[in-house]
Design a protein around this motif. Structure first.
Motif, PDB file in Angstrom:
ATOM      1  N   TYR A  12       0.846  -1.200   0.000  1.00 47.21           N
ATOM      2  CA  TYR A  12       0.000   0.000   0.000  1.00 47.21           C
ATOM      3  C   TYR A  12       0.873   1.239   0.000  1.00 47.21           C
ATOM      4  N   GLU A  13       0.271   2.364  -0.323  1.00 48.97           N
ATOM      5  CA  GLU A  13       0.895   3.675  -0.206  1.00 48.97           C
ATOM      6  C   GLU A  13      -0.081   4.589   0.510  1.00 48.97           C
ATOM      7  N   LEU A  14       0.439   5.634   1.097  1.00 47.48           N
ATOM      8  CA  LEU A  14      -0.393   6.699   1.647  1.00 47.48           C
ATOM      9  C   LEU A  14      -0.287   7.866   0.684  1.00 47.48           C
ATOM     10  N   GLN A  15      -1.404   8.214   0.049  1.00 47.26           N
ATOM     11  CA  GLN A  15      -1.436   9.361  -0.847  1.00 47.26           C
ATOM     12  C   GLN A  15      -1.836  10.586  -0.033  1.00 47.26           C
ATOM     13  N   ILE A  16      -1.088  11.665  -0.181  1.00 49.06           N
ATOM     14  CA  ILE A  16      -1.408  12.937   0.458  1.00 49.06           C
ATOM     15  C   ILE A  16      -2.053  13.815  -0.608  1.00 49.06           C
ATOM     16  N   ARG A  17      -3.284  14.233  -0.339  1.00 51.52           N
ATOM     17  CA  ARG A  17      -4.061  14.980  -1.326  1.00 51.52           C
ATOM     18  C   ARG A  17      -4.503  16.322  -0.760  1.00 51.52           C
ATOM     19  N   PRO A  18      -4.781  17.281  -1.664  1.00 55.80           N
ATOM     20  CA  PRO A  18      -5.264  18.592  -1.210  1.00 55.80           C
ATOM     21  C   PRO A  18      -6.657  18.496  -0.593  1.00 55.80           C
ATOM     22  N   ARG A  19      -6.992  19.483   0.201  1.00 56.23           N
ATOM     23  CA  ARG A  19      -8.363  19.638   0.688  1.00 56.23           C
ATOM     24  C   ARG A  19      -9.055  20.594  -0.273  1.00 56.23           C
ATOM     25  N   SER A  20     -10.173  20.180  -0.808  1.00 51.93           N
ATOM     26  CA  SER A  20     -10.844  20.961  -1.844  1.00 51.93           C
ATOM     27  C   SER A  20     -11.289  22.335  -1.342  1.00 51.93           C
ATOM     28  N   GLY A  21     -11.709  22.431  -0.095  1.00 51.21           N
ATOM     29  CA  GLY A  21     -12.140  23.719   0.442  1.00 51.21           C
ATOM     30  C   GLY A  21     -11.009  24.732   0.502  1.00 51.21           C
ATOM     31  N   LEU A  22      -9.813  24.289   0.880  1.00 54.17           N
ATOM     32  CA  LEU A  22      -8.656  25.199   0.913  1.00 54.17           C
ATOM     33  C   LEU A  22      -8.306  25.668  -0.504  1.00 54.17           C
ATOM     34  N   ALA A  23      -8.393  24.746  -1.453  1.00 55.88           N
ATOM     35  CA  ALA A  23      -8.065  25.104  -2.835  1.00 55.88           C
ATOM     36  C   ALA A  23      -9.077  26.091  -3.396  1.00 55.88           C
ATOM     37  N   LEU A  24     -10.361  25.835  -3.193  1.00 58.44           N
ATOM     38  CA  LEU A  24     -11.402  26.700  -3.743  1.00 58.44           C
ATOM     39  C   LEU A  24     -11.434  28.070  -3.074  1.00 58.44           C
ATOM     40  N   LYS A  25     -11.422  28.089  -1.756  1.00 57.47           N
ATOM     41  CA  LYS A  25     -11.600  29.345  -1.021  1.00 57.47           C
ATOM     42  C   LYS A  25     -10.337  30.193  -0.937  1.00 57.47           C
ATOM     43  N   HIS A  26      -9.161  29.545  -0.918  1.00 53.31           N
ATOM     44  CA  HIS A  26      -7.923  30.298  -0.657  1.00 53.31           C
ATOM     45  C   HIS A  26      -6.823  30.081  -1.693  1.00 53.31           C
ATOM     46  N   GLY A  27      -7.003  29.132  -2.600  1.00 56.03           N
ATOM     47  CA  GLY A  27      -5.942  28.830  -3.563  1.00 56.03           C
ATOM     48  C   GLY A  27      -4.789  28.066  -2.944  1.00 56.03           C
ATOM     49  N   VAL A  28      -5.022  27.434  -1.791  1.00 61.47           N
ATOM     50  CA  VAL A  28      -3.969  26.685  -1.099  1.00 61.47           C
ATOM     51  C   VAL A  28      -4.128  25.206  -1.437  1.00 61.47           C
TER      52      VAL A  28
END
Length: 156
Positions: A68-84
């Motif tokens: 297995y691997e652990l994938q680290i993914r963005p949080r959609s709310g941070l991306a949409l609201k702040h561009g982070v």
């Protein structure tokens, strides 16, 4: 449904009051990872200026099961609201890595973004890994698409 065990080790410096990563809903594919700062930086957190990136520690090390691997993914709310978002989305934590678990955040927005101690900054998804055998051949099989790429299948 049998559950896979992923072991987390809290760093000596990490805040014991912050919870282990967890799923926020019964149907969630990803579990939240939180920012952890050392005791002297917890009050201030970190301000991520526009167009800059930083490695944010989670305060944990992790043992992902073999296969297995652990994938680290963005949080959609941070991306949409702040561009982070993540500079390397998705990030991969291999099953044999035992170092600190960090998240590379980047601010693609136009305003500074403050990351506070304990803020949810990314999500983790545990996924199976397939290792393949590499073979050098003299020719590949033909397909209808052929060598067409980067928009070759049209729009819409």
């Amino acid at each position: 449904m049998a559950q896979l065990e992923v072991k987390f080790l809290r760093e000596d410096w990490a805040d014991p009051d912050l919870p282990l990563p967890r799923y926020e809903t019964d149907g969630a594919a990803g579990f939240d990872l939180r920012a952890q700062f050392t005791a002297d930086a917890r009050e201030a957190g970190l301000t991520l200026a526009p167009q800059t990136r930083a490695l944010i520690q989670t305060g944990f090390r992790v043992a992902v099961p073999r296969g297995y691997e652990l994938q680290i993914r963005p949080r959609s709310g941070l991306a949409l609201k702040h561009g982070v978002t993540l500079a390397n989305a998705p990030g991969t934590v291999d099953c044999d890595y035992r170092g600190p678990l960090g998240v590379i955040l980047i601010n693609l927005g136009d305003a500074p973004f403050v990351i506070g101690h304990g803020d949810r900054i990314a999500q983790g998804v545990v996924a199976p890994v397939t290792q393949v055998r590499f073979t050098l051949v003299s020719r590949l099989d033909e397909t209808a698409r052929g060598a067409g790429g980067f928009g070759s299948t049209g729009q819409g």
